[in-house]
Every structure is written in structure tokens, then in C-alpha cells.
Design an enzyme around this catalytic site. Sequence first.
Site, PDB file in Angstrom:
ATOM      1  N   ASP A 143       1.330  -9.148   1.183  1.00  0.00           N
ATOM      2  CA  ASP A 143       2.171  -8.203   1.948  1.00  0.00           C
ATOM      3  C   ASP A 143       2.475  -8.785   3.336  1.00  0.00           C
ATOM      4  O   ASP A 143       3.643  -8.852   3.768  1.00  0.00           O
ATOM      5  CB  ASP A 143       1.408  -6.870   2.060  1.00  0.00           C
ATOM      6  N   ASN A 199       0.868  -1.199   0.000  1.00  0.00           N
ATOM      7  CA  ASN A 199       0.000   0.000   0.000  1.00  0.00           C
ATOM      8  C   ASN A 199       0.891   1.231   0.000  1.00  0.00           C
ATOM      9  O   ASN A 199       2.095   1.157   0.273  1.00  0.00           O
ATOM     10  CB  ASN A 199      -0.945  -0.009   1.208  1.00  0.00           C
TER      11      ASN A 199
HETATM   12  N1  AR6 Z   1       1.770 -15.825  -2.570  1.00  0.00           N
HETATM   13  C1  AR6 Z   1       1.196 -15.468  -3.729  1.00  0.00           C
HETATM   14  N2  AR6 Z   1       0.021 -14.802  -3.816  1.00  0.00           N
HETATM   15  C2  AR6 Z   1      -0.588 -14.492  -2.652  1.00  0.00           C
HETATM   16  C3  AR6 Z   1      -0.063 -14.811  -1.379  1.00  0.00           C
HETATM   17  C4  AR6 Z   1       1.171 -15.517  -1.363  1.00  0.00           C
HETATM   18  N3  AR6 Z   1       1.758 -15.883  -0.203  1.00  0.00           N
HETATM   19  N4  AR6 Z   1      -0.921 -14.355  -0.429  1.00  0.00           N
HETATM   20  C5  AR6 Z   1      -1.953 -13.769  -1.071  1.00  0.00           C
HETATM   21  N5  AR6 Z   1      -1.766 -13.848  -2.413  1.00  0.00           N
HETATM   22  P1  AR6 Z   1      -3.549  -8.957  -1.827  1.00  0.00           P
HETATM   23  P2  AR6 Z   1      -3.940  -6.355  -3.169  1.00  0.00           P
HETATM   24  C6  AR6 Z   1      -2.604 -13.376  -3.521  1.00  0.00           C
HETATM   25  O1  AR6 Z   1      -4.790  -8.778  -1.033  1.00  0.00           O
HETATM   26  O2  AR6 Z   1      -5.262  -6.784  -3.675  1.00  0.00           O
HETATM   27  C7  AR6 Z   1      -2.454  -5.602   1.797  1.00  0.00           C
HETATM   28  O3  AR6 Z   1      -3.055  -5.345   3.034  1.00  0.00           O
HETATM   29  C8  AR6 Z   1      -4.053 -13.098  -3.249  1.00  0.00           C
HETATM   30  O4  AR6 Z   1      -4.805 -14.306  -3.258  1.00  0.00           O
HETATM   31  O5  AR6 Z   1      -2.348  -9.502  -1.149  1.00  0.00           O
HETATM   32  O6  AR6 Z   1      -2.992  -5.676  -4.116  1.00  0.00           O
HETATM   33  C9  AR6 Z   1      -1.510  -4.502   1.363  1.00  0.00           C
HETATM   34  O7  AR6 Z   1      -0.817  -3.951   2.460  1.00  0.00           O
HETATM   35  C10 AR6 Z   1      -4.399 -12.210  -4.440  1.00  0.00           C
HETATM   36  O8  AR6 Z   1      -4.649 -13.027  -5.592  1.00  0.00           O
HETATM   37  O9  AR6 Z   1      -3.073  -7.553  -2.524  1.00  0.00           O
HETATM   38  C11 AR6 Z   1      -2.427  -3.508   0.728  1.00  0.00           C
HETATM   39  O10 AR6 Z   1      -3.022  -2.676   1.710  1.00  0.00           O
HETATM   40  C12 AR6 Z   1      -3.102 -11.433  -4.681  1.00  0.00           C
HETATM   41  O11 AR6 Z   1      -2.092 -12.118  -3.940  1.00  0.00           O
HETATM   42  C13 AR6 Z   1      -3.488  -4.388   0.088  1.00  0.00           C
HETATM   43  O12 AR6 Z   1      -3.478  -5.615   0.815  1.00  0.00           O
HETATM   44  C14 AR6 Z   1      -3.152  -9.989  -4.245  1.00  0.00           C
HETATM   45  O13 AR6 Z   1      -3.932  -9.888  -3.065  1.00  0.00           O
HETATM   46  C15 AR6 Z   1      -3.143  -4.698  -1.353  1.00  0.00           C
HETATM   47  O14 AR6 Z   1      -4.206  -5.404  -1.927  1.00  0.00           O
END
Ligand code: AR6
Length: 183
Positions: free
Chosen positions: A41, A31
Site C-alpha cells: 500500500d 485497509n
Molecule cells: N510489490 C509486491 N509485493 C509487495 C510490495 C511490492 N512493492 N511491497 C510489499 N509486498 P502487506 P497485507 C508484499 O503488508 O498483509 C498496509 O499497511 C509483502 O511482502 O503489504 O494485506 C495496508 O494499509 C507481502 O507478501 O499487505 C493495510 O493496513 C504482501 O505484499 C495492511 O498493510 C502483502 O503485504 C495490509 O496488510
Amino acid sequence: MEQNFPGGKILRLKVGDITREPADAIVNAANSALAGGGGVDGAIHRAGGPSIMRELDQIRGKSGGCPTGSAVVTAAGLLPARFVFHAVGPVYRGGKHGEPELLASCYRTCLQLAEEQGIATIAFPSISTGIYGYPIREAARIALAEVTRHLNAQAGMLQQVTFVLFSEPDYRVYASCLEREPA
Ligand code: AR6
């Protein structure tokens, strides 16, 4: 699934946990406060250890954070990588607030950072499609278009780009996008 590009470059899609993916750089979906959070993250900070946040604290102290559509670089702590590129994707608010361009800009910035660091391999998650709510089919099309454009360009050291998708359904969306619009 793999796709080949000129000069032996490769685009790979796989299901997995990006914190276990060996690569020169792994990309975080961060973020703009660089404050950590849930999703990928949270997983990156848990697996990488506190040195990553200490480095982000310094960056935040100097520049206040990272604008949406851009990315900052830290070392990777305990992760099997040299760098983490913390990319800030857009929050999806219907798609008419510049989200497609901001998402494309995240991928372009990370690919450019990879070339500036002279690295050979990078792993991306599906930026913005979790907590930020970006519809995954549209996000996949943008992500794959930016990466295929980069790998088709002859210049550059980057040899391998891997999308590490967190579920089979997410993988299938990316795979069907790539099959429909091959390089
Ligand atoms: N490896 C690969 N992909 C993953 C993993 C992992 N270990 N964990 C989750 N994903 P998101 P955003 C996937 O929510 O939408 C955070 O709070 C997940 O299933 O991680 O960009 C940050 O600090 C999804 O398909 O990121 C920001 O505030 C993808 O990663 C906010 O979330 C992205 O999901 C960013 O939101």
C-alpha cells in the site's frame, strides 16, 4: 513460471515490485479505511503519487471506506497501469473467523472488477500475507484457486493474471502450490 488456460489465457508467477509491473490494473493490499499504510500500500502511493489518495478521499467521503473482502477502483496516477483495485484482505486471527472466505472474496471481487472494466491484464500481490499475518501457504492456495477457476471459465475478457511476489521464498510457496494443484 506460467500456466496456460483455455482461449490462450495465462497465469504468471514472478518475483518483483508490483509498482513496476505494466498491467491494465494492479491490485493494492489496502485497509478498510482506505487510509494508506505500509507494505505494498505504501509503495503504491509513493510510486503512484498523490492523485490516488485524493480519489480514495472522495470514495471514503461517499461510502465511509471499503468492507473487508471487497475492493474499490481508482486511476493509477504515475504507475504503469490504468487502474488500481484497492482490495481489503482479512487480518488473520487464527483462521476461524471467516478469513478464508474473505480472502477468496478479495480475489473474486478484483477479477469481477477486471471483467466489468473490460481489461486484459491484472497484477496481484499476495494479499494479507504481510502486515495482516495470513500464513502464506494457505493464502496462496486460496488465491490460486480463485484465479484458476476464473481463467478456466470460458467467458471473460481477462487474458493474463500475474502474481508479483516480493521475495524468492514467497515465489517458491506460490510455485509449489501451483505445481501441486495445477489447473
Ligand atoms: N510489490 C509486491 N509485493 C509487495 C510490495 C511490492 N512493492 N511491497 C510489499 N509486498 P502487506 P497485507 C508484499 O503488508 O498483509 C498496509 O499497511 C509483502 O511482502 O503489504 O494485506 C495496508 O494499509 C507481502 O507478501 O499487505 C493495510 O493496513 C504482501 O505484499 C495492511 O498493510 C502483502 O503485504 C495490509 O496488510
